[in-house]
Design a protein around this motif. Structure first.
Motif, PDB file in Angstrom:
ATOM      1  N   ASP A  53       0.825  -1.206   0.000  1.00  0.00           N
ATOM      2  CA  ASP A  53       0.000   0.000   0.000  1.00  0.00           C
ATOM      3  C   ASP A  53       0.859   1.256   0.000  1.00  0.00           C
ATOM      4  OD1 ASP A  53       0.932  -0.381   2.570  1.00  0.00           O
ATOM      5  OD2 ASP A  53      -0.946   0.223   3.536  1.00  0.00           O
ATOM      6  N   PHE A  54       2.012   1.173   0.647  1.00  0.00           N
ATOM      7  CA  PHE A  54       2.908   2.318   0.655  1.00  0.00           C
ATOM      8  C   PHE A  54       3.532   2.556  -0.719  1.00  0.00           C
ATOM      9  CE2 PHE A  54       7.220   4.077   1.343  1.00  0.00           C
ATOM     10  CZ  PHE A  54       6.823   5.341   1.724  1.00  0.00           C
ATOM     11  N   MET A  55       3.847   1.476  -1.441  1.00  0.00           N
ATOM     12  CA  MET A  55       4.413   1.634  -2.787  1.00  0.00           C
ATOM     13  C   MET A  55       3.434   2.353  -3.701  1.00  0.00           C
ATOM     14  SD  MET A  55       6.746  -1.741  -3.588  1.00  0.00           S
ATOM     15  CE  MET A  55       5.535  -2.998  -3.242  1.00  0.00           C
ATOM     16  N   CYS A  56       2.145   2.150  -3.487  1.00  0.00           N
ATOM     17  CA  CYS A  56       1.152   2.903  -4.257  1.00  0.00           C
ATOM     18  C   CYS A  56       1.028   4.329  -3.739  1.00  0.00           C
ATOM     19  CB  CYS A  56      -0.200   2.197  -4.188  1.00  0.00           C
ATOM     20  SG  CYS A  56      -1.540   3.124  -4.991  1.00  0.00           S
ATOM     21  N   ASP A  57       0.998   4.481  -2.407  1.00  0.00           N
ATOM     22  CA  ASP A  57       0.739   5.802  -1.824  1.00  0.00           C
ATOM     23  C   ASP A  57       1.789   6.841  -2.214  1.00  0.00           C
ATOM     24  OD1 ASP A  57      -1.587   4.998  -0.641  1.00  0.00           O
ATOM     25  OD2 ASP A  57      -0.711   4.647   1.339  1.00  0.00           O
ATOM     26  N   TRP A  58       3.077   6.470  -2.130  1.00  0.00           N
ATOM     27  CA  TRP A  58       4.091   7.479  -2.462  1.00  0.00           C
ATOM     28  C   TRP A  58       4.045   7.832  -3.937  1.00  0.00           C
ATOM     29  CZ3 TRP A  58       7.993   7.381  -5.961  1.00  0.00           C
ATOM     30  CH2 TRP A  58       8.593   6.161  -6.328  1.00  0.00           C
ATOM     31  N   ARG A  59       3.654   6.886  -4.757  1.00  0.00           N
ATOM     32  CA  ARG A  59       3.549   7.178  -6.188  1.00  0.00           C
ATOM     33  C   ARG A  59       2.369   8.098  -6.489  1.00  0.00           C
ATOM     34  NH1 ARG A  59       6.270   2.333  -5.905  1.00  0.00           N
ATOM     35  NH2 ARG A  59       7.864   2.059  -7.537  1.00  0.00           N
ATOM     36  N   GLU A  60       1.243   7.866  -5.835  1.00  0.00           N
ATOM     37  CA  GLU A  60       0.095   8.748  -6.048  1.00  0.00           C
ATOM     38  C   GLU A  60       0.406  10.173  -5.585  1.00  0.00           C
ATOM     39  OE1 GLU A  60      -3.885   5.992  -5.955  1.00  0.00           O
ATOM     40  OE2 GLU A  60      -3.135   6.749  -4.041  1.00  0.00           O
ATOM     41  N   LEU A  61       1.083  10.295  -4.444  1.00  0.00           N
ATOM     42  CA  LEU A  61       1.478  11.615  -3.968  1.00  0.00           C
ATOM     43  C   LEU A  61       2.381  12.318  -4.980  1.00  0.00           C
ATOM     44  CD1 LEU A  61       1.971  13.785  -1.683  1.00  0.00           C
ATOM     45  CD2 LEU A  61       3.994  12.428  -1.140  1.00  0.00           C
ATOM     46  N   THR A  62       3.395  11.601  -5.445  1.00  0.00           N
ATOM     47  CA  THR A  62       4.356  12.184  -6.380  1.00  0.00           C
ATOM     48  C   THR A  62       3.668  12.614  -7.668  1.00  0.00           C
ATOM     49  OG1 THR A  62       6.090  10.778  -5.443  1.00  0.00           O
ATOM     50  CG2 THR A  62       6.528  11.771  -7.587  1.00  0.00           C
ATOM     51  N   ALA A  63       2.787  11.753  -8.181  1.00  0.00           N
ATOM     52  CA  ALA A  63       2.060  12.088  -9.404  1.00  0.00           C
ATOM     53  C   ALA A  63       1.203  13.337  -9.212  1.00  0.00           C
ATOM     54  CB  ALA A  63       1.197  10.911  -9.840  1.00  0.00           C
ATOM     55  N   GLU A  64       0.568  13.452  -8.042  1.00  0.00           N
ATOM     56  CA  GLU A  64      -0.294  14.612  -7.774  1.00  0.00           C
ATOM     57  C   GLU A  64       0.473  15.918  -7.905  1.00  0.00           C
ATOM     58  OE1 GLU A  64      -2.603  16.549  -3.910  1.00  0.00           O
ATOM     59  OE2 GLU A  64      -2.273  14.375  -3.998  1.00  0.00           O
ATOM     60  N   TYR A  65       1.651  15.980  -7.308  1.00  0.00           N
ATOM     61  CA  TYR A  65       2.416  17.223  -7.344  1.00  0.00           C
ATOM     62  C   TYR A  65       3.122  17.430  -8.682  1.00  0.00           C
ATOM     63  CZ  TYR A  65       1.322  18.090  -2.507  1.00  0.00           C
ATOM     64  OH  TYR A  65       0.645  18.349  -1.353  1.00  0.00           O
ATOM     65  N   ALA A  66       3.612  16.348  -9.289  1.00  0.00           N
ATOM     66  CA  ALA A  66       4.245  16.482 -10.601  1.00  0.00           C
ATOM     67  C   ALA A  66       3.242  16.968 -11.640  1.00  0.00           C
ATOM     68  CB  ALA A  66       4.850  15.151 -11.026  1.00  0.00           C
ATOM     69  N   ASN A  67       2.038  16.427 -11.603  1.00  0.00           N
ATOM     70  CA  ASN A  67       1.032  16.800 -12.595  1.00  0.00           C
ATOM     71  C   ASN A  67       0.550  18.231 -12.407  1.00  0.00           C
ATOM     72  OD1 ASN A  67       1.278  14.211 -13.556  1.00  0.00           O
ATOM     73  ND2 ASN A  67      -0.549  13.447 -12.525  1.00  0.00           N
ATOM     74  N   ALA A  68       0.587  18.727 -11.163  1.00  0.00           N
ATOM     75  CA  ALA A  68       0.220  20.124 -10.932  1.00  0.00           C
ATOM     76  C   ALA A  68       1.236  21.067 -11.565  1.00  0.00           C
ATOM     77  CB  ALA A  68       0.106  20.392  -9.431  1.00  0.00           C
ATOM     78  N   LEU A  69       2.506  20.639 -11.585  1.00  0.00           N
ATOM     79  CA  LEU A  69       3.559  21.477 -12.155  1.00  0.00           C
ATOM     80  C   LEU A  69       3.628  21.373 -13.674  1.00  0.00           C
ATOM     81  CD1 LEU A  69       6.411  20.751  -9.574  1.00  0.00           C
ATOM     82  CD2 LEU A  69       5.105  22.869  -9.798  1.00  0.00           C
ATOM     83  N   ARG A  70       3.516  20.159 -14.201  1.00  0.00           N
ATOM     84  CA  ARG A  70       3.623  19.933 -15.648  1.00  0.00           C
ATOM     85  C   ARG A  70       2.478  19.024 -16.105  1.00  0.00           C
ATOM     86  NH1 ARG A  70       8.086  21.974 -18.915  1.00  0.00           N
ATOM     87  NH2 ARG A  70       6.983  20.703 -20.441  1.00  0.00           N
ATOM     88  N   PRO A  71       1.273  19.577 -16.241  1.00  0.00           N
ATOM     89  CA  PRO A  71       0.138  18.748 -16.667  1.00  0.00           C
ATOM     90  C   PRO A  71       0.315  18.123 -18.041  1.00  0.00           C
ATOM     91  CG  PRO A  71      -0.429  21.102 -16.653  1.00  0.00           C
ATOM     92  CD  PRO A  71       0.880  20.967 -15.952  1.00  0.00           C
ATOM     93  N   ASP A  72       1.175  18.697 -18.864  1.00  0.00           N
ATOM     94  CA  ASP A  72       1.431  18.110 -20.180  1.00  0.00           C
ATOM     95  C   ASP A  72       2.148  16.773 -20.081  1.00  0.00           C
ATOM     96  OD1 ASP A  72       3.639  19.765 -19.211  1.00  0.00           O
ATOM     97  OD2 ASP A  72       4.651  19.211 -21.069  1.00  0.00           O
TER      98      ASP A  72
END
Length: 674
Positions: free
Chosen positions: A44-63
């Motif tokens: 569950d942690f392997m998914c959680d840190w990835r979802e967090l990272t994607a959330e912030y990365a996508n806010a910066l570069r949605p493309d």
């Protein structure tokens, strides 16, 4: 003088994700890169840190949402997630910059003629000619422009903008298009090998550093086999023991370097590194300039505090111990211009080297003797894993090629059906050039000012690992003072909304005096070496090196802004590379960048020169994929420097460097977050 603050970038209301970030920062791999997570990491942690990272990365570069999804392997680790549709994402490149209302020259490589006026209806043909015309803006129409001589911009171009036509893709390529090739079936034993005569195209003695086949990177024939873009260490390497590495050609003991030591350094807070020191020539004679902190005597390097320092050296060769064939006929030929190469990791995977092979298994040994090379890292020592390349006998899989400089024959393993040659419709590019655009002045007193490069693609430049390297300062790194875009003695240069794609060396080099350089909203992908490097200058040689500490001459990048860029797949060739590197540089702002899939660190700050840097709201993950004993963000300080950055008066103390509000995931070989 390094302030570290974390978690401020995570909103308090999202407590689950705040907790995930804390745990992710601690979930590091103790050793070299074996995978994105430790073996005992909860699912569950392997998914959680990835979802967090994607959330912030996508806010910066949605493309880049789809690219981030792939890099994080969200489909594998987070059940039920769906890959974003790239066609529905916003685009940054090519931009739709508005056309200038006046004072513009238009370039069209297909329809233009250099005898034309340069109007939108009568464009010129070449960019080089457009740069000679007195215009405020150069507008380039769609197409690929093959640059065989570096485009140069100087003070006569002050105030100029170079841009793409709105919405059109413009590419500057360092390759030569290979057209109308007559393929013949080769007698070589590899898979579907074909040969073609390039004597009418390759009329000089340049090597073909890489090929592009329908846009895909092809590489020199090598052993062991590996695709350098999609497969990384330990795939494609032979292993060694420490005593397999031969004695250095220039021995560190006794040390023949001219020793440098400046004692009048006021650093009361530093009990270890309170003097400026190094060595000139000796084992450092392979560098340009031939100086390094690591070329002094081991006994004068302070421990603890230096980090296991010893006098620099590189091995003179390697005993292959029968892990390679007894002989390669191509390596015993005399009078040939062809060179084979050996690429090797330094022990502990801090950097990798590249050498020309001088002799192979001579005198009934299993030794490879090195020629030029070994200057690609700052620390030296014994080697580790390695491979050989540009050996025609190893041409055996699709993706590999061999170019014989003597005969001008190109050999390639074709991905067509066995027995059929490469398609006549295939686009094949021979990569030969290392730099494409230079924005420079001979003097900082008359700098190039207010130049903007926007909406331009840069691609297909050659490897630079065997170009001259220097040791910028007290960090572990060495570097080429060169880049596909080279900026020196400038004020207010902007590179924005550009794409740097499949380059062999550094993308952008910001050198010596460069004030207010902005690198913003670009994409850097599949690069041989670093994406952006800022490297100042001090006089390390005159009067036996006693002036090397003096940064008060202001020959250094200052107020550099690295903002909103996408950095990915960096370190294809030179593993000691990063998204942003700086040495002898001050007051940089590094903000809002997304960084992933790197061989080594995301950001490397090579010294405490000046300071005042602000590094915040960046997202970094999947760094250190092939290296170890460091982290996504590195900051060094072995050498003191005198600058006026902190107070306006000469001072040995740097201004605070702030690293704050970043999402930093230290996975793969990262042992430290910062």
């Amino acid at each position: 003088d390094l302030k570290l603050q974390f978690l401020y970038f995570i909103v308090i209301s999202n407590m689950k994700h705040a907790a995930v970030f804390l745990a992710a920062a601690a979930a590091t791999v103790s050793g070299q890169g074996y995978g994105p997570d430790q073996p005992d990491t909860p699912a569950d942690f392997m998914c959680d840190w990835r979802e967090l990272t994607a959330e912030y990365a996508n806010a910066l570069r949605p493309d880049a949402e789809a690219l981030v999804y792939d890099a994080l392997e969200l489909q594998k680790y987070c059940n039920g997630t769906v890959r974003p549709d790239p066609s529905k994402l916003p685009t940054v490149f090519p931009p739709k910059n508005p056309l200038p209302q006046s004072n513009a020259v238009y370039v069209d490589g297909t329809k233009g003629e250099d005898s034309n006026s340069g109007s939108i209806d009568k464009p010129v043909k070449t960019i080089s000619h457009a740069l000679t015309m007195k215009a405020g803006t150069v507008v380039i129409r769609a197409g690929t422009y093959y640059i065989q001589e570096t485009l140069k911009m100087g003070v006569e171009h002050n105030g100029m903008t170079v841009t793409n036509y709105p919405g059109e893709e413009v590419w500057l390529s360092g390759g030569r298009k290979l057209e109308n090739l007559q393929w013949k079936k080769s007698s070589l034993k590899g898979f579907n090998i074909w040969e073609a005569d390039l004597s009418s195209i390759m009329t000089d003695d340049k090597e073909i550093s890489e090929l592009r086949v329908d846009g895909q990177r092809a590489w020199m024939a090598r052993f062991p086999n590996a695709n350098p873009e999609s497969q990384f260490w330990p795939i494609g390497y032979l292993t060694t023991k420490e005593d397999d590495w031969l004695e250095p050609k220039i021995k560190p003991h006794p040390n023949t370097a001219t020793l440098v030591r400046v004692e009048n350094v006021t650093r009361d807070w530093d009990i270890y590194l309170n003097h400026y020191s190094g060595g000139i020539n000796g084992t450092c004679s392979i560098y340009d300039p031939p100086f390094s902190f690591f070329c002094q005597n081991s006994s004068t390097m302070p421990e603890p505090g230096c980090g296991g320092c010893s006098t620099y050296y590189v091995p003179g060769g390697v005993n292959t111990n029968n892990s390679l064939p007894k002989t390669y006929p191509s390596l015993t030929k005399t009078g040939t211009k062809n060179k084979a190469f050996l690429s090797a990791w330094r022990a502990y995977h801090w950097a990798n080297w590249k050498f020309e092979i001088d002799s192979y298994h001579a005198k009934n040994t299993t030794d490879i003797i090195f020629g030029k090379g070994g200057f690609q890292g700052g620390r030296g020592g014994p080697g580790s894993d390695y491979y050989i390349e540009n050996v025609i006998e190893e041409l055996d899989v699709v993706g590999e090629y061999y170019f014989d400089i003597d005969t001008k024959m190109l050999y390639i393993s074709s991905n067509t059906t066995a027995g059929t040659p490469p398609s006549a419709d295939s686009e094949i590019i021979a990569v030969t050039e290392k730099d494409l655009l230079s924005i420079t002045s001979p003097s900082k007193t008359t700098p190039v000012k207010n130049v903007k490069i926007t909406g331009i693609g840069f691609r297909d430049t050659r490897q630079t690992m065997l170009e001259p390297h220097g040791v910028p300062s007290g960090g572990d790194w060495s570097l080429e003072r060169m880049g596909v875009v080279f900026i020196e003695n400038t004020v207010n240069i902007e590179v924005s909304k550009c794409k740097f794609w499949k380059l062999g060396g550094n993308s952008i080099m910001i050198s010596k005096s460069a004030l207010h350089t902005t690198v913003q909203a670009n994409e850097f992908a599949l690069l041989g070496s670093s994406a952006v490097a800022a490297w100042g200058w001090t006089d390390e040689i005159t009067d036996n090196g006693i002036h090397g500490y003096d940064g008060t001459t202001n020959d250094f990048p200052r107020y550099t802004a690295i903002i909103g860029n996408l950095f990915r797949e960096i370190g294809i060739w030179e593993k000691q590379s990063s998204a942003f590197f700086q040495a002898k540089t001050a007051q940089s702002v590094v903000r809002g960048n997304v960084v992933f899939n790197l061989a080594r660190a995301g950001f490397n700050l090579n010294d405490g020169f000046g300071g005042g840097d602000q590094i915040y709201e960046n997202v970094l993950f999947n760094t250190c994929r092939e290296s170890s004993d460091h982290g996504p963000i590195n900051s060094w300080d072995r050498q003191p420097f005198l600058t006026t950055v902190r107070t306006g008066q000469p001072s040995w103390q740097m201004e605070w460097r702030n690293v704050t509000r970043n999402v930093v995931i230290a996975n793969y070989g990262g042992m430290k977050e910062v």
